[in-house]
Design a protein around this motif. Sequence first.
Motif, PDB file in Angstrom:
ATOM      1  N   GLU A 268       0.833  -1.208   0.000  1.00  0.00           N
ATOM      2  CA  GLU A 268       0.000   0.000   0.000  1.00  0.00           C
ATOM      3  C   GLU A 268       0.867   1.258   0.000  1.00  0.00           C
ATOM      4  N   GLU A 271       2.451   1.562  -3.510  1.00  0.00           N
ATOM      5  CA  GLU A 271       1.503   2.002  -4.528  1.00  0.00           C
ATOM      6  C   GLU A 271       1.193   3.489  -4.381  1.00  0.00           C
ATOM      7  N   GLY A 272       1.109   3.967  -3.154  1.00  0.00           N
ATOM      8  CA  GLY A 272       0.846   5.381  -2.921  1.00  0.00           C
ATOM      9  C   GLY A 272       1.948   6.278  -3.453  1.00  0.00           C
TER      10      GLY A 272
END
Length: 390
Positions: A268, A271-272
């Motif tokens: 996560e 991906e951010g």
Amino acid sequence: MESSVLAFATDLLDEGPDRFFGNLADRAGVGGVSLASVYHEARDVFPHNPRRVVRYLEPGAAYFRPDPTVWRGRRLTPTASTAIGDRDPFAEAAREAGRRGMRLHAWTVFLHNDRLGFQHPDCAPANAFGDRHLTELCPAHPEVREYVRTLVAELGRYGVDAVRAESLHFHGLRHGYHHERYFEQLGPVAEALLGVCFCDHCRAAAAAAGVPADEVRDTVRTEVRRRLEDENAAAEPGRLDRLADGALAAYVDASAATVTSLAAEAAEVAEGLGMRLSFMDGGGPGSGWLSGIDLPALGKVVHQVETLGYATSAEAVREKVAAFALHGVRPQEMAVILRPMAEDCDGPADLAAKVAALRELGVPEVEFYHYGLMRLSSMDRIGTALHQLG
């Protein structure tokens, strides 16, 4: 199909960016490099390095420049390797890769960190007797999880395409310490049980899942003692999934949930910041249960699973990759590492056949191990094989 070569930052520093990237682009013909950002202790032989043949790598060292403001006030912090001096190999690699239109990946060893384990034993896994495995960090420990997330975020400032997440799981007893000694035969069962973590955080996670964690630990202690005291008992086969009336299996499953959730958190963060996260499962299907590797679950939370295609034939590589599909990871969601050296490969045609097999399966990305550890002739072998395939 995307292609890249795994390498150390010291390869770039010793040869200089022009020669380093020139070899990657002109000899190997690949489109990217996976540069080690954090790596464990090692001693390696470098066949074509212009400055040295044998090099010792420092324990748990970083090969980028950590931002001190990011890590202020934290116990677990990356330490820049003395080998990089006042340079930042990742910044240099990012500039040169960008200039050449090549991709930069961050090959990162997360939890096999001999420096941080010795500095902070409470963050290391503990066996059933409370002995700490100081070459590792426990994925259940809150500070370790924070370290992982922050490390991924640090790599994002270099314009990295993908984080190659090695060692984002538990490890067994025999993993990564020099002069390990076992003068009596432990037997596979005792050895496996000594690799299971029973630290406070792992037991709490198991208890939250309804597992009688303390009873499992006590049963493991008794079983290991029995096998350590009697060589006949040590040789006895055993079903780990039946130990403690099946509770050990439930305990290990809870450990796998810990690994999966940590991988999800790391993915996560990646991906951010516009990066992918590749989870490295070197052993492959059927080998990672005690390490907390649940392939069907991991395949749902990370961007890619990467494995080692170390084999002497294209068919063996094909079979290994195909086996992942039986565990919920399709070839289209994988990257595979091949070795062009003589141990696996007898020439460009053999290497080309392996890459072709991966293409036929739909694998989108292949990597080659390892820039500094191979001869230049092996690098030429990569280039020839890729050229043959067009």
